[in-house]
Scaffold this active site. Sequence first.
Site, PDB file in Angstrom:
ATOM      1  N   GLU A  66       0.827  -1.203   0.000  1.00 45.34           N
ATOM      2  CA  GLU A  66       0.000   0.000   0.000  1.00 45.34           C
ATOM      3  C   GLU A  66       0.863   1.256   0.000  1.00 45.34           C
ATOM      4  OE1 GLU A  66      -3.869   1.829   2.395  1.00 45.34           O
ATOM      5  OE2 GLU A  66      -2.895   0.005   3.122  1.00 45.34           O
ATOM      6  N   GLN A 112       0.740   5.136   6.158  1.00 48.68           N
ATOM      7  CA  GLN A 112       1.983   4.707   5.537  1.00 48.68           C
ATOM      8  C   GLN A 112       2.900   5.898   5.288  1.00 48.68           C
ATOM      9  OE1 GLN A 112      -0.769   1.976   5.593  1.00 48.68           O
ATOM     10  NE2 GLN A 112      -1.154   3.484   3.990  1.00 48.68           N
TER      11      GLN A 112
END
Length: 403
Positions: A66, A112
């Site tokens: 991701e 992230q």
Amino acid sequence: MIRATQVVPKSQHQETPVYLGATAGMRLLRIENEQLADKVLAAVARSLSNYHFDFQGARIITGQEEGAYGWITINYLLGKFTQKVSWLNLKPNEDSDLETYGALDLGGASTQITFVPPNKKIESPSNTLHFRLYGRDYSVYTHSFLCYGKDQALRQKLAKDIQVGTNGILRDPCFHPGYETVMNVSDLYSSPCTKRFEMTLPFDQFQIQGTGNYQQCRQSILQLFNTSYCPYSHCSFNGIFLPPVHGDFGAFSAYYYVMEFLNFTSEETRSQEEMTETMEKFCSQPWEELKTYFGDVKEKYLSEYCFSGAYILSLLLSGYHFTAESWKNIHFMGKIQSSNVGWTLGYMLNLTNMIPAEQPLPTPLSHSTYVFLMVLFSLILVAVAIVGVFIFHKPSYFWKDMV
């Protein structure tokens, strides 16, 4: 998919691939109930198979993937992977280093951070990804913090703050004064992210009462980040290796939506002092007054902007260690050239092999430049031919001028 059937010409449906990638919400479900997660994916796959597209399957992608796909998306859209070649410089300089953007992604369940460290030294192999794109090698740092998306972080904070001695009332500084809501204890503890705070409480429900204090809210949020130990030379939080942040970063998804609402996405970079002052005023605004002013915003979203703004600033400044100097390198992005910024484009580019490993043969001249040069050279040749014919037929005139 209904939208896709309208956009993609019907004659191309069967040759158009469809991919489905599930992210942190499904990763959490798989941790809690793997069989249920498999059933959800199977049901989605059956539904997508009913369309006349070339369905390639559904799967849960990892947090590393991701992060990497978000990094690919940003740099692909910004043109950071390729070097423009002009007709005056037909061959790109192999030694020149194209500076890529880092990627900051914030969802509901995970967040992230991905970028290329300048010294290419990554102490934690599990946080390293290697790419060869357009003839260049990239050593990318990436980490996905599961349970630290904005929704799960809020649930963690509530689970941390609710205590036996509260008598079922939680006075919370991350909600506006006058805001009240009731939450089931079972719902709070239903997430794997709140298990570490789970305790036996003498009530089944508790009431949240907002007090609207940004500084107290931020202090409560910082308790979610364990910075007491670091087994590496440099860490973010919870003992996770993080190289010093470097270069420009694109912050997207919830980063953008929250900061856009708070008016922090303009070209003019706000200082930390200005953002703190804005957040203090916003969080202290009475709930009833806020609802009147933002009547078109869903109450659930509106009630959580104070927490979300405080959480983003805490995560970036205290979690990732952006400073007053490096903060100006964060660019909150919703779109790049009309394309949405997110991990999905990078996912598609990777699965369809649309980014080559090697640099394609350059096309040094554009069509317009090529036509211009051909016309110019043709005119020069015609002029030379005319002068040559003139000299051939009247050489005495030419020599007379020379004398």
